[in-house]
Design a protein around this motif. Structure first.
Motif: not given
Length: 127
Positions: A89-113
């Motif tokens: 949410k913080d990265y979104q608020d700062k207008q960082v290009k972020v991917g969707e927050l997803v749940t993987m077998p090892f836990g939650k993850v997202f990407n950013f540029a």
């Protein structure tokens, strides 16, 4: 025997803009900003005081001239955080290009540029 990764070198087109992105948008701290007087500048950044691993921002064109055989592609880096929902949410608020927050077998993850569209990832630290 190697024990840890000390520095990760990131080759960028514009060091000043990249430094501003990592510090102003992501909250990294500048450890040093050095210039050898001949155009070679390196900027060392850490995500927090006491971090064992730092990012070094290098000028891609200068490094390519010095070592044309070097692979200057962006490494795949996985950062970690204790509160991934807040960070996303913080990265979104700062207008960082972020991917969707997803749940993987090892836990939650997202990407950013970053400002030059290099992609990185962040995962939730398991407690």
């Amino acid at each position: 025997m190697m024990k840890k990764i000390a520095e990760i070198m990131l080759y960028v087109d514009n060091q000043e803009e990249s430094k501003n992105f990592w510090t102003e948008k992501l909250g990294f701290i500048v450890v040093s900003d050095e210039d050898n007087g001949e155009g070679l500048r390196w900027i060392e950044l850490v995500p927090a005081v006491g971090s064992e691993t730092s990012l070094i921002l290098h000028n891609k064109k200068i490094i390519a001239k010095m070592q044309p055989e070097l692979n200057l592609a962006t490494p795949s880096l996985m950062f970690c955080t204790e509160d991934i929902d807040h960070l996303h949410k913080d990265y979104q608020d700062k207008q960082v290009k972020v991917g969707e927050l997803v749940t993987m077998p090892f836990g939650k993850v997202f990407n950013f540029a970053d400002n030059e569209d290099h992609y990185f990832a962040v995962k939730q630290i398991r407690t």
